[in-house]
Design a protein around this motif. Structure first.
Motif: not given
Length: 89
Positions: A5-10, A17-27, A49-59
């Protein structure tokens, strides 16, 4: 099967190391985009099963709440046999 659902983390956590791969701007995707992905999986016969694999789902809590309401409506409408699970460490 995994969906995202989302990528990036502020945040700047020293252990992550998520910001290295997906950046700081949550999308985020729109709820309609994620529901369309789930419909496509269901129409192609996916029943596991369907897995929600967001690094910061509730960002973005506001958008996440909208998505969760859309998922409830989708499950009531389609009655899929698949289930959801958050990715656990």
């Amino acid at each position: 099967m995994s969906v995202q659902f989302s990528r990036g983390c502020p945040f700047d956590c020293e252990f992550c190391d998520i910001i290295v791969m997906n950046g700081r701007t949550p999308r985020t995707k729109t709820p309609a985009q994620l529901i369309a992905e789930l419909d496509a999986l269901r129409l192609r016969g996916w029943k596991d099963m369907v897995f929600i694999v967001d690094d910061n789902f509730i960002g973005n809590k506001t958008r996440t709440k909208v998505l969760l309401h859309a998922l409830i409506e989708w499950r009531q409408r389609t009655r899929p046999k698949s289930a959801f699970s958050p990715r656990l460490p």
